[in-house]
Design a protein around this motif. Structure first.
Motif, PDB file in Angstrom:
ATOM      1  N   PRO A   1      32.090  19.134 -31.680  1.00 57.74           N
ATOM      2  CA  PRO A   1      33.183  18.318 -32.174  1.00 57.74           C
ATOM      3  C   PRO A   1      32.856  17.105 -32.560  1.00 57.74           C
ATOM      4  CG  PRO A   1      33.256  19.085 -29.827  1.00 57.74           C
ATOM      5  CD  PRO A   1      31.945  19.740 -30.309  1.00 57.74           C
ATOM      6  N   ALA A   2      31.483  16.680 -31.904  1.00 59.23           N
ATOM      7  CA  ALA A   2      31.292  15.311 -32.219  1.00 59.23           C
ATOM      8  C   ALA A   2      30.528  15.045 -33.631  1.00 59.23           C
ATOM      9  CB  ALA A   2      30.166  14.760 -30.993  1.00 59.23           C
ATOM     10  N   ALA A   3      30.106  16.294 -34.050  1.00 54.98           N
ATOM     11  CA  ALA A   3      29.487  16.232 -35.376  1.00 54.98           C
ATOM     12  C   ALA A   3      30.380  15.963 -36.447  1.00 54.98           C
ATOM     13  CB  ALA A   3      28.679  17.480 -35.756  1.00 54.98           C
ATOM     14  N   PRO A   4      30.034  15.366 -37.639  1.00 54.65           N
ATOM     15  CA  PRO A   4      31.067  14.996 -38.784  1.00 54.65           C
ATOM     16  C   PRO A   4      31.571  15.984 -39.028  1.00 54.65           C
ATOM     17  CG  PRO A   4      28.595  14.195 -39.442  1.00 54.65           C
ATOM     18  CD  PRO A   4      28.661  15.036 -38.053  1.00 54.65           C
ATOM     19  N   LEU A   5      32.927  16.037 -39.801  1.00 55.19           N
ATOM     20  CA  LEU A   5      33.732  17.248 -40.020  1.00 55.19           C
ATOM     21  C   LEU A   5      33.174  18.006 -41.118  1.00 55.19           C
ATOM     22  CD1 LEU A   5      36.557  18.458 -39.948  1.00 55.19           C
ATOM     23  CD2 LEU A   5      37.186  17.017 -41.745  1.00 55.19           C
ATOM     24  N   LEU A   6      32.710  17.484 -42.048  1.00 55.38           N
ATOM     25  CA  LEU A   6      32.051  18.388 -43.076  1.00 55.38           C
ATOM     26  C   LEU A   6      30.932  17.568 -44.037  1.00 55.38           C
ATOM     27  CD1 LEU A   6      32.142  21.290 -44.558  1.00 55.38           C
ATOM     28  CD2 LEU A   6      33.462  20.009 -46.475  1.00 55.38           C
ATOM     29  N   VAL A   7      29.654  18.087 -43.998  1.00 56.19           N
ATOM     30  CA  VAL A   7      28.659  17.325 -44.672  1.00 56.19           C
ATOM     31  C   VAL A   7      28.082  18.525 -45.521  1.00 56.19           C
ATOM     32  CG1 VAL A   7      26.156  16.183 -44.450  1.00 56.19           C
ATOM     33  CG2 VAL A   7      28.000  15.859 -42.526  1.00 56.19           C
ATOM     34  N   VAL A   8      27.749  17.994 -46.776  1.00 48.92           N
ATOM     35  CA  VAL A   8      27.226  18.826 -47.917  1.00 48.92           C
ATOM     36  C   VAL A   8      25.777  18.178 -48.061  1.00 48.92           C
ATOM     37  CG1 VAL A   8      27.345  19.643 -50.085  1.00 48.92           C
ATOM     38  CG2 VAL A   8      29.451  19.503 -48.683  1.00 48.92           C
TER      39      VAL A   8
END
Lengths: 298, 347
Positions: free
Chosen positions: B16-23
Motif C-alpha cells: 500500500p505504500a508503493a506508488p499506485l502505478l509506475v510504468v
C-alpha cells in the motif's frame, strides 16, 4: 407464404403437363393402349379438361388437405407417410453430424488460426467439398465392407432404421459439414478481432469465457442460419444418397414419380416439400431475431 | 462493501505504500509479416491516486498500445511486451501469472474504450454486460448482479436504468452507450481507470458531460485516471500531468500548466501551436508538416527530426537524450530543450 405455395404448385403443374410422354404409356403391356382405355383414364384424372381447370380442381382439393390419388390408385398422402419418417431421420442425422463435427472443427481451426490444426481443417474440408456425394457414398460403403464393419454401419437401409441410416447420414451431411466448419472458422476469426472481444478481455474474463460466451454467440449467428436452411432442403430428401444406400425416402419417390409421368404424385410431394421448406425458413428467420437482437428491434 | 473489495484483492501481495502505478521503460513490439515494428520504445511514467495523467499523441504514436500493455490485453501475436515493468502498488504486473493478472484486470485496473458501439457486445443486454463483471469477479448470483448493475447505471446517470438495463447497445445513443461503458468499468471500484479516447466518437456537448462524469467519479473514489487523447482542449480541462508520445517514445513529461505555458520539446510546441486561436484570426493555422513515421522504418536518430524545425545534424546521426531533466517531474527528450523553451510562439 400462401402466394408462394400457389405459385409453386402452379409452376409444377404446368411443368408436369409439359413433360413429353403420356401417363398411360406402358400401362397396357407391349401394345398401344386402346382409345377407350385412354378416354376412361383421362376422365378419371380430369385430363380431358383444360389445364387451368385441372389446376383449379386440384387446388380446391389441396386446400382441404387432399393431395389426390396418383395414377396407380394410391393416395399420395399415404405414399408420403410411408417414406417421410425415413427422410426426417436421415435429415436429422445429417444435421447432427453438421452441428457436432462442423462447428467443432470450425472452432478448433479458428482458435488455432495459422497453425497445424487450422490447415488440417481447411485442407480436409476443401477435399470433402470437391468430391461428389456419389463418390463419397460409394467409397464409404467400400471402406466399411473392407473393414468388416457392416454389422455396425450397414451399407444399405431398406427398412430405414436409425442404425441403417447412420452411414448415409454421415455421407449426406459431409458436404455441409465442410461448409459449416469453414463458416464457423471464418466468423470466429473475424469476431476475435472485434472491439468487444478486447473489452471482454479487459473485463478480466478467462479466455474460455471470452471465446465461449462473447465471441461464439456472435460467430454462430450465420452458422445457425445456414444449418436451418440446410435442414429445410434436406427434408426434401436426397436423391443420390437414397439411391446409393437403397433408402426408401422422399427423394427417390419423387424421382420415380417423375420418370413415370405420375404428375399427381410429383405435384403432391413437392407441394409438401415447399411447405416444409417455408416453415423451416420461417423458423430460421425467427431464430435469427432471437440470436441477433439488432434484427428484431430495428 | 470495502470488505468484499479486500477479499477480492487477495492473492496479489500489494504494497500500500508503493506508488499506485509506475510504468518503467516499457518496450512493445509488433512482429508483423513485413518486419518488426517497435510500437513502444522505452516509455516511463508514474500515476498517483486521485491524479489525472493525460497521454497525448497522434494516431500511431503508441498511446493505445501503452494502455493495452498495462492492461495486458495486447493482441498477441503480433504484439509482445519485450521489456520494462508495470508496477501496480509495487507488484510487477508483467511478471504475474495470467490467472493472477486476470484478478487485477477489470477489477483494480479498468479500461474504457473509444467507440462504445463496437466495444460493447451487440448480442447481450447492457445490464447483463455490466452484471457479468460482478458475477465473474465477485461471484454474485444473477439477480444480485443485475440489481447492482442497475445501481451502477443510475450512478452514471442513465435515466430509467431499470428498464434500460434490458436494452441492447444499439438501442442507446452514443453518449448513453459511453455511460454504460463507464458503469461497466467502475463496477468493481477500480483504483486505476484508463480511458482510451473516451469522448472522440461523441458530439462536443456530450463530450463535456462524459468528461464531467469521469471527473466526478474520480473525485468520489480517488481513482488514478489515465486519459488517452489527442484532444488538447480536453487535456487542458481535466489533466494534472501530461506525457507526450511520438512514434512509440515519450518526448515530454510535465505538469499541464508548464506544458501549455512552456513546451520543452519541439513536437509539443508544434501540437500547441496547431490549436486554433481567436487572436490569430485570419492567419494560417500553423501545422506540423509531414506525416508520422512508419514504425517499421523509423528514421535514424531522433524519430521526429524529419518534421522538426530545429533539427540539426546531431538529431539525424544519433538518438536524442532520453530525458533532459528540467525540474521535478519535468523532462523532455531533445537536444534543444533550452532553445524550445526560450523561443517565443511563432506569430
Amino acid at each position: 407464404m400462401i402466394p408462394v405455395i400457389i405459385g409453386a404448385t402452379f409452376i409444377l403443374f404446368v411443368l408436369v403437363f409439359a413433360l413429353p410422354g403420356e401417363p398411360w404409356q406402358g400401362r397396357c403391356g407391349e401394345r398401344e393402349c386402346p382409345a377407350s382405355y385412354i378416354e376412361a383414364f383421362k376422365r378419371e384424372y380430369n385430363l380431358d379438361k383444360p389445364l387451368l381447370l385441372q389446376y383449379l380442381l386440384y387446388l380446391g382439393k389441396l386446400v382441404q388437405g387432399d393431395l389426390g390419388v396418383n395414377f396407380y390408385n394410391n393416395r399420395v398422402i399415404d405414399e408420403l407417410a410411408v417414406r417421410y419418417p425415413t427422410t426426417v431421420k436421415l435429415a436429422l442425422i445429417a444435421i447432427a453430424v453438421e452441428i457436432v463435427i462442423g462447428i467443432a472443427a470450425g472452432l478448433l481451426a479458428g482458435i488455432n488460426k495459422g497453425r497445424f490444426l487450422d490447415s488440417l481443417v481447411v485442407v480436409s474440408t476443401l477435399v470433402v467439398v470437391s468430391i461428389p456425394v456419389f463418390v463419397i457414398g460409394s467409397v464409404s460403403q467400400w471402406g466399411v465392407l473392407q473393414l468388416h464393419l457392416n454389422d455396425i454401419f450397414p451399407v444399405t437401409a431398406a427398412q430405414g432404421t436409425i442404425k441403417q441410416l447412420i452411414l448415409p447420414g454421415f455421407v449426406l451431411g459431409s458436404l455441409s459439414v465442410a461448409y459449416v466448419a469453414r463458416l464457423t472458422r471464418t466468423n470466429l476469426v473475424e469476431n476475435l478481432r472485434a472491439d468487444y472481444v478486447r473489452t471482454a478481455r479487459a473485463k478480466g474474463l478467462s479466455t474460455g469465457r471470452v471465446i465461449g460466451v462473447h465471441t461464439l454467440r456472435n460467430s454462430l449467428i450465420p452458422v445457425v442460419t445456414f444449418i436451418g436452411y440446410d435442414f429445410g432442403s434436406l427434408m426434401g430428401g436426397a436423391i443420390v444418397t437414397e439411391r446409393i444406400f437403397n433408402i426408401n425416402g422422399i427423394g427417390g419417390f419423387i424421382f420415380r414419380s417423375i420418370s413415370q409421368r405420375d404428375g399427381v404424385s410429383v405435384v403432391g410431394a413437392v407441394t409438401v416439400l415447399v411447405l416444409v421448406y417455408l416453415v423451416a425458413n420461417l423458423l430460421v428467420d425467427l431464430l435469427y431475431g432471437v440470436l441477433d437482437p439488432r434484427i428484431s428491434h430495428d | 462493501m470495502t470488505e468484499i473489495k479486500h477479499s477480492a484483492r487477495g492473492g496479489v501481495p500489494l504494497d500500500p505504500a508503493a506508488p499506485l502505478l509506475v510504468v518503467e521503460d516499457l518496450q512493445v513490439e509488433f512482429r508483423l509479416r513485413e518486419g518488426v515494428a517497435r510500437a513502444i520504445n522505452g516509455v516511463s511514467f508514474e500515476l498517483a491516486a486521485g491524479q489525472t495523467l493525460a497521454i497525448l499523441g497522434e494516431s500511431g504514436s503508441g498511446k493505445s498500445v501503452t494502455a493495452q500493455a498495462i492492461m495486458g490485453i495486447l493482441d498477441s501475436p503480433p504484439g509482445f511486451v519485450t521489456g520494462g515493468r508495470v508496477l501496480y502498488r509495487g507488484v510487477d504486473l508483467l511478471q504475474l501469472p495470467e490467472r493472477e493478472r486476470r484478478k487485477v484486470r477489470g477489477a483494480q485496473i479498468a479500461m474504457i474504450f473509444q467507440d462504445a458501439l463496437s466495444a460493447l457486445n451487440p448480442v447481450f443486454p447492457v445490464g447483463w454486460q455490466i452484471a457479468e463483471m460482478l458475477r465473474v469477479h465477485r461471484g454474485l448470483n444473477r439477480s444480485d448482479a443485475q440489481d447492482q448493475a442497475i445501481r451502477l447505471m443510475e450512478r452514471v446517470k442513465i435515466p430509467a436504468a431499470r428498464q434500460r438495463a434490458r436494452d441492447y447497445p444499439h438501442q442507446f445513443s452514443g453518449g448513453m452507450r459511453q455511460r454504460v461503458m463507464i458503469a461497466m468499468s467502475i463496477a468493481l471500484d477500480p483504483v486505476v481507470l484508463i480511458a482510451d479516447e473516451p469522448t472522440t466518437a461523441l458530439d462536443v456537448t456530450v463530450q463535456a458531460q462524459i468528461m464531467r462524469l469521469l471527473q466526478d467519479l474520480q473525485d468520489e473514489f480517488q481513482m488514478g485516471l489515465i486519459l488517452i487523447t489527442h484532444d488538447l482542449g480536453v487535456v487542458a480541462d481535466v489533466a494534472d500531468r501530461i506525457v507526450v508520445m511520438y512514434a512509440g517514445g515519450l518526448v515530454e513529461e510535465a505538469d499541464v500548466v508548464d506544458l501549455y505555458a512552456h513546451p520543452a520539446h519541439p513536437y509539443s510546441r508544434g501540437l500547441l501551436d496547431s490549436i486554433p486561436r481567436l487572436d490569430q484570426k485570419g492567419s494560417d493555422l500553423p501545422a506540423i508538416g509531414g506525416l508520422p513515421p512508419n514504425l517499421l522504418h523509423l528514421p535514424a536518430g531522433c524519430a521526429f527530426h524529419p518534421r522538426c524545425p530545429l533539427a540539426q545534424d546531431v538529431c539525424r546521426s544519433g538518438a536524442p537524450p532520453a530525458r533532459v531533466e528540467l525540474g521535478p517531474g519535468r523532462a523532455a527528450a531533445c537536444h534543444f530543450v533550452d532553445q524550445t523553451l526560450t523561443a517565443g510562439r511563432p506569430a
